[in-house]
Every structure is written in C-alpha cells, then in structure tokens.
Design an enzyme around this catalytic site. Sequence first.
Site, short mmCIF file in Angstrom:
data_model
loop_
_atom_site.label_atom_id
_atom_site.label_comp_id
_atom_site.label_asym_id
_atom_site.label_seq_id
_atom_site.Cartn_x
_atom_site.Cartn_y
_atom_site.Cartn_z
CB CYS A 136 -20.24 -67.65 39.39
SG CYS A 136 -19.25 -67.70 40.89
CG ASN B 25 -15.14 -70.63 42.96
OD1 ASN B 25 -14.13 -71.26 43.26
ND2 ASN B 25 -16.33 -71.15 43.12
CB CYS C 133 -21.33 -64.65 45.31
SG CYS C 133 -20.43 -63.28 46.07
NE ARG C 134 -22.98 -64.98 40.22
CZ ARG C 134 -22.72 -64.50 39.02
NH1 ARG C 134 -23.69 -64.40 38.14
NH2 ARG C 134 -21.50 -64.13 38.70
CB SER C 135 -19.90 -71.11 41.29
OG SER C 135 -18.71 -70.48 41.69
CG ASP D 250 -22.14 -60.86 40.45
OD1 ASP D 250 -22.14 -61.17 41.66
OD2 ASP D 250 -21.12 -60.52 39.83
P1 4NP Z 1 -19.67 -64.46 41.99
O1 4NP Z 1 -19.71 -62.91 42.44
O2 4NP Z 1 -19.27 -64.46 40.53
O3 4NP Z 1 -21.08 -64.91 42.18
O4 4NP Z 1 -18.67 -65.14 42.88
C1 4NP Z 1 -18.61 -62.07 42.27
C2 4NP Z 1 -17.63 -62.00 43.23
C3 4NP Z 1 -16.56 -61.12 43.09
C4 4NP Z 1 -16.47 -60.32 41.95
C5 4NP Z 1 -17.45 -60.42 40.98
C6 4NP Z 1 -18.52 -61.28 41.12
N1 4NP Z 1 -15.40 -59.42 41.80
O5 4NP Z 1 -15.39 -58.66 40.80
O6 4NP Z 1 -14.47 -59.39 42.64
#
Ligand code: 4NP
Length: 144
Positions: A7, A10, A12-14, A115
């Site tokens: 994702c 790294n 939340c989703r992945s 997201d």
């Molecule tokens: P993820 O979510 O891609 O599912 O881990 C996010 C976590 C942090 C950020 C963006 C998406 N960020 O911009 O910090």
Amino acid sequence: MRVLCVCLGNICRSPMAEGVVRAKVAGLDVTVDSAGTGAWHVGDPPDRRAIHCAAARGYDLAHLRARRVERTDFGGFDRILAMDHQNLADLHRLRPVGAPAQIALFHPDGLGIPDPYHLGAEDFDHALDLIEEAADALVMHLKA
Ligand code: 4NP
C-alpha cells in the site's frame, strides 16, 4: 510462493493484508510480507487503529514494522499485490526491466481497498472486510 502486499504507507492496509493472508495460508509453503511505496513511516508499527481492528478478528499485527518497497522485491517475490489502483501504477513504474514478479491488484474484482488513514474506525473495518474477501480468493487460487 512468496507474496508481498503493498500500500502507500505500510501502516494500515498492507499490514492488515499481511496478517490476514499469513493466517489464512497457515500450513502452506507461502511466505508473506508487506511494504509501502512511500517512506514516511519506515520503521513504525502499524497504525493503532489497524492493530486494534485486526486484533478484534484474531490477527496480531503489533510486531510488524513498516518498510518501503525495494528493487530487490521484484525478484524476491512471486506476486506483488497492490491495495489500490495508485499502488498498482506505482509498482509498475518501480519494477526493474525484466523483473519476474507478477504485479496485480490484491482484490480479485478490480476493487481498490480505500485508504482509511484519514478516516475513522469503521473505515478500517470496511478495509478489513475487503482484505478478508481478497485473501480468501487468493488462498483459493494458491491451493488450486
Ligand atoms: P496505508 O495508509 O497506505 O494503508 O498504510 C496510509 C498511511 C499513511 C499515509 C498514507 C496512507 N501517509 O500519508 O502518511
């Protein structure tokens, strides 16, 4: 079979996908990891909302730490699975010429996992619903 879930952050989703897929392939010869296309959270544990939401369904993510996708991942993993369409486009852009990894969207129906980072607890739950669905399809495919 080596599977990398990817994702943006790294956190939340992945990591949720890593925990779910790892639980569902228990007993099979499958290596599971996750990484992000962005570097903001390298070394961090998953978001506390992701940890909490996954724990409520029996997946332990607390020990995971974020890392960025690396060039060597495109040779070290057989399948690299993107959580959304932007992640998919980024992976195609990052892939070294001739690298053998198969790159695909994680969800089999062409759905991106939204997201949840800037959203609420119910959005983490919704993401986890889609992740469990996608993981079931992946594991059926791996067993076939
Ligand atoms: P993820 O979510 O891609 O599912 O881990 C996010 C976590 C942090 C950020 C963006 C998406 N960020 O911009 O910090």
